[in-house]
Design a protein around this motif. Structure first.
Motif, mmCIF file in Angstrom:
data_model
loop_
_atom_site.group_PDB
_atom_site.id
_atom_site.type_symbol
_atom_site.label_atom_id
_atom_site.label_comp_id
_atom_site.label_asym_id
_atom_site.label_seq_id
_atom_site.Cartn_x
_atom_site.Cartn_y
_atom_site.Cartn_z
ATOM 1 N N GLN A 73 -34.203 7.485 -5.958
ATOM 2 C CA GLN A 73 -34.021 7.994 -7.310
ATOM 3 C C GLN A 73 -33.178 9.228 -7.263
ATOM 4 O O GLN A 73 -32.156 9.627 -7.853
ATOM 5 C CB GLN A 73 -35.006 7.937 -8.435
ATOM 6 N N LEU A 74 -33.751 10.161 -6.357
ATOM 7 C CA LEU A 74 -33.112 11.526 -6.222
ATOM 8 C C LEU A 74 -31.751 11.386 -5.392
ATOM 9 O O LEU A 74 -30.642 12.031 -5.970
ATOM 10 C CB LEU A 74 -33.992 12.450 -5.427
ATOM 11 N N GLU A 78 -28.020 12.357 -6.798
ATOM 12 C CA GLU A 78 -27.037 13.035 -6.218
ATOM 13 C C GLU A 78 -25.629 12.150 -5.805
ATOM 14 O O GLU A 78 -24.689 13.006 -5.955
ATOM 15 C CB GLU A 78 -27.729 13.296 -4.846
ATOM 16 N N ARG A 79 -25.805 11.251 -5.451
ATOM 17 C CA ARG A 79 -24.443 10.292 -5.316
ATOM 18 C C ARG A 79 -23.654 9.977 -6.556
ATOM 19 O O ARG A 79 -22.625 9.937 -6.807
ATOM 20 C CB ARG A 79 -24.896 9.123 -4.473
ATOM 21 N N GLU A 84 -19.123 11.150 -9.846
ATOM 22 C CA GLU A 84 -18.570 12.137 -10.940
ATOM 23 C C GLU A 84 -17.513 12.937 -10.628
ATOM 24 O O GLU A 84 -16.435 12.982 -11.058
ATOM 25 C CB GLU A 84 -19.587 12.723 -12.006
ATOM 26 N N GLU A 85 -18.081 13.670 -9.500
ATOM 27 C CA GLU A 85 -17.134 14.756 -9.113
ATOM 28 C C GLU A 85 -15.619 14.184 -8.426
ATOM 29 O O GLU A 85 -14.771 14.558 -8.879
ATOM 30 C CB GLU A 85 -17.751 15.600 -7.795
ATOM 31 N N GLY A 86 -16.014 13.056 -7.738
ATOM 32 C CA GLY A 86 -14.822 12.381 -7.124
ATOM 33 C C GLY A 86 -14.003 11.812 -8.143
ATOM 34 O O GLY A 86 -12.765 11.622 -7.912
#
Length: 155
Positions: A73-74, A78-79, A84-86
């Motif tokens: 889940q972590l 993170e991904r 979202e940044e991508g």
């Protein structure tokens, strides 16, 4: 009377022997049942012990899986953040590409205008050269006129 009494005793002994034999058979049967029940109890106890161990092992594995799930889940969170940044970077790049495409269109328009200007410049250069040629001719004519005037004055 004595004989009756002896026969009665004999019958009682035989009945008692038969009764004892029957009780012996029952006792043997009960002992066999007892042995079987003890064996079953030991087997059940062994199975219960193995089941308890299996349950404890299953509990341990379940705890391990819970930890793995939390870690996953972590990792997913993170991904998701990186995704979202991508997406934001892609959006910014798309905007830059759109701006570059608009600039490319403007450049093409300017190239067309430059081409028109070059054509105009070539036309002006040709007229300039033609005028220079005429100017030289006029200068030559003027020189000729001056020489003739000078020559006619001298005479």
């Amino acid at each position: 009377a004595r004989r009756d009494h002896e026969e009665k005793l004999k019958r009682t002994r035989e009945e008692t022997k038969a009764d004892l034999a029957s009780k012996d058979a029952q006792l043997s049967s009960l002992q066999a049942n007892h042995s079987r029940l003890e064996s079953i109890l030991k087997t059940q106890s062994s199975h219960a012990s193995k089941s308890t161990e299996a349950l404890e092992d299953l509990g341990d594995r379940l705890g391990d899986k819970d930890r793995e799930i939390r870690q996953l889940q972590l990792l997913v969170q993170e991904r998701d953040g990186k995704l979202e940044e991508g997406r934001k970077e892609i959006s910014a790049l798309e905007m830059r590409v759109k701006a570059a495409e608009e600039q490319a269109v403007a450049v093409e328009i300017l190239k067309g205008q430059v081409g028109d200007m070059e054509s105009d410049i070539l036309t002006v250069q040709a007229k300039y050269q033609e005028m220079q040629k005429k100017l030289r001719q006029k200068e030559v004519e003027l020189e000729n006129v001056k020489e003739r005037r000078d020559t006619s004055r001298d005479q």
